[in-house]
Design an enzyme around this catalytic site. Structure first.
Site, mmCIF file in Angstrom:
data_model
loop_
_atom_site.group_PDB
_atom_site.id
_atom_site.type_symbol
_atom_site.label_atom_id
_atom_site.label_comp_id
_atom_site.label_asym_id
_atom_site.label_seq_id
_atom_site.Cartn_x
_atom_site.Cartn_y
_atom_site.Cartn_z
ATOM 1 N N ASP A 26 0.683 -1.099 -0.052
ATOM 2 C CA ASP A 26 0.127 0.050 -0.052
ATOM 3 C C ASP A 26 0.820 1.339 -0.140
ATOM 4 O OD1 ASP A 26 -2.254 1.488 -0.032
ATOM 5 O OD2 ASP A 26 -3.241 0.326 1.604
ATOM 6 N N ASP A 69 -10.367 1.935 -3.599
ATOM 7 C CA ASP A 69 -10.944 1.716 -2.255
ATOM 8 C C ASP A 69 -12.376 1.698 -1.938
ATOM 9 O OD1 ASP A 69 -8.397 1.459 -0.777
ATOM 10 O OD2 ASP A 69 -8.452 3.603 0.117
#
Length: 727
Positions: A478, A546
């Protein structure tokens, strides 16, 4: 031969299966662009026109010929300083502080195989699958060289481009702008298709006419960004999914970029793709060189679907690497939306057991497992397992999860640091902070200076120490903020730092891939903030967004599909109401949308009803049935979810004997009309059977009229047809 040099006409022609690209070395040594389009033979320099055009200057050696001007001629690598006042592909600040570069042809070579780019991701191919053209241009005054690289993959209708700037002068120079791909088109009316967005709503498709002036997109964020994707399409005004000429450019790079498209004063169109100009000034001492990232180009005369399929095949087979590049990925459960930071070892095991009982294949432990990481305000950089929180060692946790029949994966964010961390307290100069200024925070974190080798080496060793503790088979990488406050304490020039940061990232990833070849790495940057071809070289799938809301995902995945294959799209089934939008949707609808990617789950299984759990079991069985078709089939966009009543897409096998059509309703009205979904890519005038109902359909009728979508009660209904050829 894919690359042919004609000595008589001084043309170099690149052929793929369905396209031709041609350039010419003209009488003054300029490298002119002649043609890129459907397969054509012969010299096409008749496309060049010469007129006396006011205020368009002439090279000195043209003498009294006022019809010859670089301000109007199409070029392969236009630079500032030749009398071409259009936007250049290259700007160099010379030793004498001037900005003129006059690149002329020196030589060229044709080689078997595809070139590689040291330290950078690039398309690869076996020797018999590709050829390389290398053209050396040089400025006769400064000696600075521009070495143009072209890679030709004939079977994929793909041409790649990169450029190397070599400082063959006697002094210091600086590369101020560099676009390795330029496409000059002398005629035609085009639209510029780009993919814009924001965090949690990435890659929305925008199509606008190319007009006078320059339309420019790009990223100043140090990453390819949520806001604009480093991939663009130039399409004829009337080009559709099935017809018309269109060109794609995709930057194989994960840092800042820019793409420019515009018409000049003579209605010629120029399209550029390359490095972002802002905060970029790469210094080169005598003998040093700068290698640009590459751009993947493709052309289709058969519309946007064919163009997308060209890109999908190339990226899937010749950019992605490793064990998982074309294989079906394990169905995973990610712990993030199930528990966020609030978990214990026991709660993780309970969640994993539910996953195993439902037939899920992998359990992924997301953020919160290390240091004092109980919120996003602390702990980043301290890559030490919090055994007190887990109640055991990481190795013991992995063994227990493996004992349930599950693979194990883990989340990391190596490029970041919190100020509240042991690492920052020990090495504050390792973060991007401009001396004398307070840093720009984002998500309470700063960015580590990956342009410094000692920083990359330290974090790499810490991450490897974690991965070596057990049987880790998946890593979610990430990166949760944009870069700002760019300053490196060790750089000789701050104009090189952003690019060197990306090189440091690639070095880290390359070492990780080499050390753990069987680990599946999924890229992520707040979802789709770094969804680019450069990352796909190291991470064959990327968390698409997301935003896991399936109706928003219809638009996000629609835009993504123009360039990137379904096998690269990380997509999960999440909770309803959705955590990002609050929208209510059925488990069936959520599953169908996620099946158009790598497929997984991200929700608390312990809170599901018996009915939803049974639906998950059905989905898993169905996904396994169709996964190979989804990951390797030809992809067709059947509707535009931005404007139509439904999102519809299709996967067709290479032999065209099998097709999977999936539809999700978006807009619902009283007394609803019937929508017909037109099916594409099947054999002509052939009977296909729907495997669920047994009904037979004629493929021509399916293409011309379509299959009626049932009118059912309720919002966001999902529908599916699986057709197999009766021949």
């Amino acid at each position: 031969m894919s690359i042919i040099y004609d000595e008589k006409y001084k043309t170099i022609t690149l052929h793929t299966r369905n396209t031709t690209y041609q350039m010419q070395i003209d009488r003054y040594g300029f490298l002119l662009h002649l043609y890129y389009g459907k397969t054509a033979e012969g010299c096409m320099d008749y496309l060049l026109t010469y007129y006396d055009r006011g205020f368009s200057g002439n090279p000195y050696e043209a003498e009294t010929d006022r019809t010859y001007s670089m301000d109007a001629l199409p070029q392969e690598f236009p630079s500032l300083g030749t009398g071409d006042y259009r936007t250049p592909a290259c700007i160099i600040k010379n030793t004498d502080r001037t900005y003129a570069s006059d690149f002329r042809y020196v030589s060229h070579t044709i080689k078997e195989g595809k070139y590689s780019l040291p330290g950078l991701p690039a398309v690869y191919a076996d020797t018999d699958e590709a050829q390389t053209l290398e053209v050396v241009l040089a400025d006769p005054v400064t000696g600075v060289q521009a070495v143009l690289l072209y890679g030709v993959l004939p079977q994929y209708d793909v041409i790649t481009r990169s450029v190397k700037i070599v400082n063959a002068s006697k002094g210091h120079i600086s590369v101020k702008k560099l676009a390795p791909a330029c496409l000059d088109l002398v005629g035609g009316a085009y639209d510029f298709i780009t993919f814009y967005g924001r965090h949690a709503m990435e890659r929305n498709c925008q199509r606008m006419p190319v007009g006078h002036g320059v339309a420019k997109i790009g990223s100043l964020r140090g990453t390819s960004s949520h806001q604009y994707n480093p991939a663009v399409i130039l399409a004829e005004h009337d080009a559709t999914e099935d017809a018309g000429s269109c060109y794609a450019m995709t930057f194989v790079y994960s840092g800042g970029f820019q793409s420019e498209a515009g018409q000049d004063q003579y209605y010629q169109t120029r399209l550029l793709m390359g490095m972002s100009e802002e905060q970029f000034a790469y210094p080169l001492n005598p003998g040093e060189q700068f290698q640009s990232p590459e751009v993947i180009l493709s052309y289709s005369s058969e519309g946007l679907s064919k163009l997308s399929q060209n890109m999908h095949r190339c990226i899937r087979s010749h950019l992605c690497r490793g064990k998982y590049k074309e294989t079906v990925r394990p169905i995973l459960l990610n712990s993030w939306e199930a528990s966020y930071f609030d978990f214990t070892g026991d709660s993780l095991l309970a969640l994993a057991q539910q996953a195993a009982d439902l037939g899920i294949e992998m359990f992924v432990l997301d953020d919160g497992w290390f240091g004092k990481r109980d919120s996003d305000m602390r702990g980043l950089g301290d890559w030490v397992v919090n055994e007190e929180k887990l109640g055991c060692t990481l190795g013991e946790l992995i063994e227990k999860i493996n004992g349930m029949g599950l693979k194990f994966g883990i989340w990391i964010e190596p490029e970041m640091v919190n100020e509240d961390s042991d690492l920052y307290r020990e090495h504050p100069d390792w973060a991007f902070v401009i001396p004398g200024r307070r840093p720009n925070r984002s998500r309470y974190q700063l960015v580590l200076d990956f342009s410094r080798k000692e920083v990359v080496d330290y974090i790499y060793e810490k991450i490897c120490a974690v991965l070596d503790q057990g049987n880790v088979e998946y890593v979610k990488w990430d990166m949760n903020r944009s870069l700002a406050d760019i300053y490196s304490a060790t750089a000789d020039s701050q104009g090189r730092v952003l690019h060197d940061y990306v090189l440091g990232l690639y070095d880290f990833l390359e070492r990780l891939v080499d050390r753990y070849p069987d680990i599946l790495i999924e890229g992520c940057s707040g979802g789709g903030g770094r969804f680019d071809a450069g990352m796909l070289y190291y991470t064959p799938q990327i968390w698409c967004s997301d935003n896991t809301d399936p109706i928003d995902r219809l638009e996000i995945q629609y835009g993504t599909s123009f360039i990137y294959p379904a096998s690269s799209v990380g997509a999960h089934v999440s909770a309803s109401p959705n955590h990002q939008t609050g929208r209510l949707t059925s488990m069936k609808t959520r599953g169908m949308v996620a099946m158009a990617g790598t497929f997984g789950y991200e929700l608390n299984l312990n809170e599901l009803s018996a009915e939803d759990k049974e639906e998950i079991r059905r989905q898993i069985a169905e996904y396994k049935k169709y996964a190979a078709l989804v990951q390797r089939g030809d992809y067709y966009r059947l509707t535009n979810p931005q404007t139509d009543n439904q999102g519809a897409w299709e996967f067709v096998s290479e032999d065209r004997k099998e097709a999977l059509v999936q539809v999700v309703g978006i807009r619902k009205h009283a007394n609803m009309t019937v929508d017909y979904i037109k099916v594409r890519g099947l054999k002509e005038n052939t009977m296909y059977r729907d495997t669920e109902t047994g009904m037979l359909y004629n493929s021509t009728a399916l293409r011309e009229v379509g299959v009626p979508k049932p009118v059912l009660e309720g919002e966001y209904q999902a529908y599916q047809w699986h057709f197999v050829c009766e021949d």
